[in-house]
Structure formats: C-alpha cells, structure tokens
Motif scaffolding. Structure first.
Motif, short mmCIF file in Angstrom:
data_model
loop_
_atom_site.label_atom_id
_atom_site.label_comp_id
_atom_site.label_asym_id
_atom_site.label_seq_id
_atom_site.Cartn_x
_atom_site.Cartn_y
_atom_site.Cartn_z
N LEU A 44 40.45 9.22 74.12
CA LEU A 44 39.09 8.63 73.53
C LEU A 44 39.35 7.65 72.49
O LEU A 44 40.50 7.55 71.82
CB LEU A 44 38.22 9.84 72.69
CG LEU A 44 38.06 11.03 73.42
CD1 LEU A 44 37.15 11.97 72.92
CD2 LEU A 44 37.23 10.73 74.83
N LYS A 96 34.65 1.25 75.51
CA LYS A 96 34.71 2.51 74.90
C LYS A 96 34.97 3.60 75.95
O LYS A 96 34.50 3.52 76.97
CB LYS A 96 32.88 2.56 74.44
CG LYS A 96 33.00 3.92 73.74
CD LYS A 96 33.46 3.75 72.31
CE LYS A 96 32.93 5.08 71.58
NZ LYS A 96 33.18 4.98 70.22
N GLU A 145 34.97 7.14 76.36
CA GLU A 145 34.35 8.36 76.00
C GLU A 145 34.81 9.68 76.50
O GLU A 145 35.41 9.50 77.82
CB GLU A 145 32.66 7.94 75.98
CG GLU A 145 32.39 6.81 75.31
CD GLU A 145 30.95 6.78 75.42
OE1 GLU A 145 30.18 6.54 74.07
OE2 GLU A 145 30.54 6.35 76.33
#
Length: 361
Positions: A344, A356, A358
C-alpha cells in the motif's frame, strides 16, 4: 509468437551507485525479447537517483521500456513492502524481482518465458543460496496476487523471500531453480550497505556482547529511543539433541529464548539497564570505555565498536529472528497473510502522474 509480458521490478533506496552499473546493461541484455518492461521503484532515496533517471534514462522512459516510480513516504527500508509495491506496479504476465545490485544476464527474459510457457504452475528462483541473488524471483502475476505477495510481517534483513518460496511450494507450486553463471552475476557489497537504511542500523546507539562460555554469548542492542533488546546466542554444534531439534531452522546459531526488551539510560559514568521486573542495574564504564561492568552482579559487557562487526551482529540478529519465525508464519492460513492489504502507498509515475496503491478485495 509474442512471448509472455515480463516486468523486471527493481526497488532502490540509496542504491544509485548500483543502478548506474546494472540497469543499462540489463535493458540491453534483454531488449531483443520485446514484450517486457523495467519497473524501477525509488523507495524515497536521497542519493540523486531520480535526477539520474531523469537525465540519463529519458529515451528508455519515452519508449516505454522503463517505468519509473518514486514514493516519498517510507523513512526506513522494508523489503517485503517495497517489493510488493514494485510488483503491484508491474503490468506483466510475469513479475520478476531484480535487486539493484543484480544483473539479469543476457537473454534472461527469453529463459523465463520458455520455462513459464512450458510449466504454467512454476515459479523461478536461483538453485543455491548465494546471498546476493537469492531474491531473484520470477512469478506469474496471478500467483503473486493469489498467494498474497511477500509477507509484510517479516521485517529486518532476511527470509522474506524464503518464506514466500516455501509458501508457494506448500500450495503445490513448482519451484524451478537455475544455476547458470550468466544469470547469477551480482555486484559484491558490504554488510553495511545491506542494513544501512533499516531501523536497527539507523537507531542503534550501542551494541554490547557478554561472554558466557565458549558456546554462548549474550548480545545487547541499545537504541536511541531508550529501549533495548537482549538475548543469548548459542553455537548449535554443541547443543543437546533435543535442543537442536527445537532450533532446527536456526542454521548454526540458536537463541536460548526469544529476545527480551527493556529500557536504558545514561548516568554519570554508567549505563543503567532496566530489564523486565527489575529496578535496574548500573553498569559502570571502564577507564578506557571499552566495556561496562557491575562487579557485584558479575557482569561485564564489551562494546562492539568495529563497524564491520556491528553490521555482522545486526545481520545475525535479524536473520536468526526471522528464521525462528518461519514455522509460525508458514502454519498460518493463506487468508491471514497480509490480511490488511500489501504494497500500500502512493507513488509518482515518470515524475508527474500520481498513483495510489490501495487495498484490493
């Protein structure tokens, strides 16, 4: 016929001096394969790595053969987390870890493709435990996700790769091992470089050793935040059989019991150690400050001041601890591995595009 797409993934934290030597050669040695990419993850380096990539490797980025990512989030190096990030950023059918000090070798992409095409349930590793290349893993993208990546419970140096290899074989994946000299080249470097960006190295204030007998010594790791850890290390060659069986994953060194912790502080010409359940023991500095001692308790701790020996002790500590934890980790059900997600974080791709990473269901 176009081969499987391969992502060569490399993590670097202050390893520009290695990438200068390996990356251009690795690209040139595999360019003819065609269906591949090189993924470089700059894990918050401060040695000019991104500037060198921007200034030197622009043509490779423009062509798409090289994908450069940088994260500014980590303060210390974490092998499992950083490799998981890099693998998540790769788009290949096959994900291959190439450490910054490793050469792929000429035609390694063709070699991987041939093995994977013929044996779909296979992952590829070196066939012998040379420290500098043991992490050279090639795995199908689907298996990386299905078997939940590198275990991020493992911190410090060592065994994050071995744990993953054992986990894969546990679930009936076939391990293909290679020993070809052309695929096992690496740049030699010191133990200091191996651990220089990790917690134990960055935060160590003192490392002391206490002689017990020819087969046993006690090590104390005192950290800058006032905490310390200590344990007795035993030469396994002289252990009774029953203890040898208990310590079988521990190579040639075993721990008498897991590390214990406490806290410490400086006094006037002494260090006070507070072990669990004690009021603290004062150990005076010797006149030449080479050791601290308490005559009443019969304790004398010698400080390790040699940089080389300190790094050997740091490696010994993390490898023994990680090795000891392997059995417990491998007994866990698969769904408990990285259950909170893995790899992450946030990165910037090719100097301008935010990405990003995630948690995925």
């Amino acid at each position: 016929m176009l081969g499987l797409k391969i992502s060569f993934c490399t993590v670097a934290m202050n390893r520009l001096h290695h990438l200068r030597q390996t990356l251009p050669v690795n690209i040139a040695d595999n360019l003819s394969y065609g269906n591949l990419e090189f993924v470089i993850l700059d894990y918050n380096s401060n040695d000019g790595l991104q500037d060198w990539i921007r200034e030197t490797m622009h043509p490779q980025i423009k062509s798409g053969i090289l994908k450069f990512f940088r994260t500014d989030e980590p303060k210390l190096f974490n092998r499992s987390h950083s490799r998981n990030m890099a693998f998540r950023l790769g788009k290949g059918d096959i994900l291959c870890n190439i450490d910054a000090d490793n050469f792929t070798g000429p035609g390694f992409a063709d070699y991987i493709n041939k093995i994977m095409q013929n044996s779909p349930d296979t992952f590829i590793t070196p066939s012998f435990h040379i420290r500098d290349i043991i992490g050279k893993l090639a795995i199908r993208r689907a298996d990386f996700w299905g078997y939940r990546g590198y275990n991020e419970e493992i911190t410090g140096y060592g065994f994050e790769d071995i744990e993953l290899y054992k986990r894969l074989t546990k679930y009936a994946k076939n391990q293909h091992q290679f020993s070809d000299k052309q695929f096992t080249r690496a740049i030699y470097h010191s133990n200091e470089e191996r651990v220089s960006n990790e917690f134990i190295s960055v935060n160590s204030a003192h490392i002391f050793v206490r002689y017990i007998n020819p087969d046993s010594s006690e090590l104390y790791f005192l950290y800058k935040d006032g905490s310390f850890e200590f344990a007795t290390f035993i030469d396994k060659q002289h252990l009774p059989v029953i203890m040898l069986e208990r310590a079988q994953l521990d190579n040639m060194v075993a721990l008498e019991r897991p590390f214990q912790s406490g806290f410490w502080k400086y006094g006037d010409q002494f260090i006070q150690l507070f072990k669990p359940g004690t009021k603290g023991s004062k150990l005076k500095f010797s006149n030449n400050r080479k050791y601290i001692y308490n005559n009443r308790l019969g304790i004398k701790l010698y400080e390790i001041t040699s940089t080389e020996l300190k790094n050997e002790m740091i490696l010994l500590k993390t490898e023994v601890e990680n090795r000891l934890g392997l059995s417990a980790l491998l007994s866990k059900p698969l769904h408990e591995i990285n259950s909170g997600g893995f790899g992450l974080g946030s990165v910037i791709r090719n100097f301008q595009f935010p990405v990003k990473l995630e948690k995925c269901l």
